[in-house]
Motif scaffolding. Structure first.
Motif, PDB file in Angstrom:
ATOM      1  N   TYR A   1       3.994  -4.466   3.188  1.00 24.19           N
ATOM      2  CA  TYR A   1       4.724  -3.309   2.658  1.00 24.19           C
ATOM      3  C   TYR A   1       3.842  -2.065   2.750  1.00 24.19           C
ATOM      4  O   TYR A   1       2.866  -1.921   2.003  1.00 24.19           O
ATOM      5  N   LEU A   2       4.205  -1.182   3.683  1.00 20.69           N
ATOM      6  CA  LEU A   2       3.472   0.060   3.893  1.00 20.69           C
ATOM      7  C   LEU A   2       4.386   1.244   3.609  1.00 20.69           C
ATOM      8  O   LEU A   2       5.507   1.309   4.127  1.00 20.69           O
ATOM      9  N   PHE A   3       3.884   2.177   2.826  1.00 22.14           N
ATOM     10  CA  PHE A   3       4.626   3.402   2.520  1.00 22.14           C
ATOM     11  C   PHE A   3       3.765   4.582   2.993  1.00 22.14           C
ATOM     12  O   PHE A   3       2.786   4.945   2.338  1.00 22.14           O
TER      13      PHE A   3
ATOM     14  N   GLN B   1      13.746   0.492   1.216  1.00 21.56           N
ATOM     15  CA  GLN B   1      14.354   0.069   2.483  1.00 21.56           C
ATOM     16  C   GLN B   1      13.375   0.264   3.629  1.00 21.56           C
ATOM     17  O   GLN B   1      12.519   1.151   3.590  1.00 21.56           O
ATOM     18  N   SER B   2      13.529  -0.570   4.644  1.00 21.59           N
ATOM     19  CA  SER B   2      12.676  -0.465   5.829  1.00 21.59           C
ATOM     20  C   SER B   2      13.083   0.757   6.638  1.00 21.59           C
ATOM     21  O   SER B   2      14.265   0.956   6.944  1.00 21.59           O
ATOM     22  N   ASP B   3      12.096   1.561   6.998  1.00 22.31           N
ATOM     23  CA  ASP B   3      12.389   2.793   7.740  1.00 22.31           C
ATOM     24  C   ASP B   3      11.167   3.195   8.564  1.00 22.31           C
ATOM     25  O   ASP B   3      10.378   4.052   8.164  1.00 22.31           O
TER      26      ASP B   3
ATOM     27  N   TYR C   1       8.105   1.060   4.973  1.00 23.13           N
ATOM     28  CA  TYR C   1       9.226   1.218   4.048  1.00 23.13           C
ATOM     29  C   TYR C   1       9.206   2.617   3.430  1.00 23.13           C
ATOM     30  O   TYR C   1       8.194   3.328   3.452  1.00 23.13           O
ATOM     31  N   THR C   2      10.347   2.975   2.894  1.00 25.63           N
ATOM     32  CA  THR C   2      10.467   4.171   2.045  1.00 25.63           C
ATOM     33  C   THR C   2      11.137   3.748   0.742  1.00 25.63           C
ATOM     34  O   THR C   2      11.832   2.720   0.690  1.00 25.63           O
TER      35      THR C   2
ATOM     36  N   LEU D   1       0.852  -1.194   0.000  1.00 29.33           N
ATOM     37  CA  LEU D   1       0.000   0.000   0.000  1.00 29.33           C
ATOM     38  C   LEU D   1       0.886   1.242   0.000  1.00 29.33           C
ATOM     39  O   LEU D   1       1.664   1.463   0.932  1.00 29.33           O
ATOM     40  N   TYR D   2       0.764   2.028  -1.064  1.00 30.74           N
ATOM     41  CA  TYR D   2       1.535   3.268  -1.189  1.00 30.74           C
ATOM     42  C   TYR D   2       0.624   4.458  -0.849  1.00 30.74           C
ATOM     43  O   TYR D   2      -0.336   4.738  -1.576  1.00 30.74           O
ATOM     44  N   LEU D   3       0.945   5.159   0.240  1.00 32.17           N
ATOM     45  CA  LEU D   3       0.180   6.331   0.650  1.00 32.17           C
ATOM     46  C   LEU D   3       1.087   7.521   0.952  1.00 32.17           C
ATOM     47  O   LEU D   3       0.636   8.510   1.533  1.00 32.17           O
TER      48      LEU D   3
END
Length: 433
Positions: free
Chosen positions: A200-202, A237-239, A229-230, A177-179
């Motif tokens: 995977y969360l952005f 990468q996980s952030d 992630y970013t 999910l890209y937010l």
């Protein structure tokens, strides 16, 4: 000649398989699906003449101003449609699934402003949906209804301010999910309730408001912080610290994952109890009285003193023990139109009384302590003098005793010598006889 015609016919067939329309190229994607690439050819609609068995249609950077699901219905096995970089302002819903085989839809960099309920019911088999770089500012709980197979949803770089509470409920298979890069301030409670873990969360580059309403997201990060992630180009990468506060000011730029519950929702200060005279301040009373003084002057008779004797004197300085303030709560009339606001009598607080008692006790204690020290010093000096007198007397006594002993010893020797000498003379006298 016949051989030449045969070769020419084979070559024309080959050209037909490579070029379906002027400017478009036919090839295959990485999964060996047939693909028509019509990038940047100024198309505003789908031209005729394409092979109905084509599975991938690329119309990137063209002039499409609308999305017509039925125009793609001729492709019976369509798998992917790419309409990125066009001018499509909206997506219309459909009652029936017009494109049941469509799996990937790319609508990034268009002019989408909102997405209504059931916007993508025409393609229920979607697994990837890209809506990035639009101007979408509103969504609904049922925007993605019917997309039970959707795994990737890209809503990045839009203007979304509010996340609908039930937006993820129709998406049980969501994995990515890209937010990021929106205007989201709050995440609704239990937003991930239908699928607790999204791998995977952005969520970065949003103006998160770090208040009590963000408590759910903070608790969610405790369990799934490594799913955040970013991305920067192809690098992902996980952030978990990419989610930072934008407000309030004292928490600005602090990672949400590092905050405690008390930071997001600090306890409110207890209100002052009603009737607490310790909290009253005299300056407020003085300010309310001061403007009333000039209004009474014109009503004073010329034969009387400047200040009427019937009006209580108005204090000009603040005092901790006011004697001129009325003790009753009723307003004191000054003239026909102005009254003195009621003010409760100020009494010394228990804390002030305790402080005064403590100061007095300390003073008494210090006085007696100094007196005791002085008496102790005097007693010490007297004791030292007595010791010195005793030592002097003792030294004198011990010094005289040896002298007397020597004197006694010296006198005895003379007696012995005299008696010895007398006996010797007497003995010599007998011998002469």
């Amino acid at each position: 000649m016949q051989l030449f015609l045969i070769l020419l016919s084979l070559l024309s067939c080959h050209v037909a398989t490579v070029t379906a329309w002027a400017g478009c190229t036919r090839d295959r994607d990485k999964d060996h699906r047939t693909r028509e690439n019509c990038t940047a050819l100024s198309f505003s609609d789908i031209p005729a003449g394409f092979d109905p068995t084509t599975k991938v249609m690329l119309f990137t950077n063209n002039l499409f101003s609308s999305l017509s699901w039925s125009s793609f219905q001729i492709f019976t096995a369509i798998y992917e449609i790419d309409l990125s970089g066009n001018k499509i302002p909206q997506v219309t819903s459909s009652v029936t699934p017009i494109l049941p085989t469509l799996s990937v839809l790319r609508l990034g960099s268009n002019r989408l402003t909102s997405l209504s309920d059931g916007s993508f019911t025409a393609c229920p088999a979607l697994t990837e949906l890209y809506l990035d770089n639009n101007v979408v500012d509103s969504l609904s709980d049922h925007t993605f209804s019917g997309l039970s197979k959707l795994e990737i949803l890209d809503l990045s770089s839009n203007r979304i301010k509010v996340l609908p509470e039930l937006m993820l409920h129709p998406l049980p298979a969501i994995e990515t999910l890209y937010l990021e890069s929106n205007k989201i301030m709050v995440m609704p409670d239990d937003w991930f309730s239908k699928k607790e873990e999204v791998p995977y969360l952005f969520l970065s580059a949003n103006p998160w408001a770090c208040s009590c309403s963000l408590g759910y997201l903070r608790r969610y990060l405790d369990n799934y912080e490594f799913n955040v992630y970013t991305r920067e180009g192809p690098i992902i990468q996980s952030d978990p610290e990419s989610l930072v506060c934008d407000s309030p000011q004292w928490l600005k730029d602090k990672p949400v994952v590092t905050l405690e519950e008390s930071d997001l929702c600090p306890p409110e200060p207890e209100p002052n109890p009603a009737g607490d005279s310790d909290k009253q301040t005299i300056p407020v009373h003085t300010d309310s009285v001061a403007p009333a003084v000039p209004d009474t002057t014109p009503l004073i008779p010329m034969t009387l003193p400047p200040v009427p004797t019937t009006v209580p004197p108005v204090p000009t300085t603040t005092s901790s023990f006011p004697t001129t303030v009325p003790t009753s709560t009723a307003a004191v009339p000054l003239n026909g139109s102005h009254t003195l606001a009621p003010h409760p009598t100020v009494r010394p607080s228990t804390e002030m009384t305790g402080t005064i008692c403590a100061i007095r006790c300390r003073g008494v204690f210090c006085f007696w302590l100094c007196t005791g020290c002085l008496l102790l010093c005097v007693a010490s000096v007297a004791f030292i003098l007595v010791i010195l007198v005793w030592l002097v007397g003792w030294c004198k006594r011990d010094y005289n005793l040896p002298n007397e002993a020597v004197a006694r010893r010296g006198g005895g020797g003379e007696v012995v010598m005299l008696s010895t000498y007398s006996r010797r003379e007497e003995k010599e006298g007998h011998e002469e006889e």
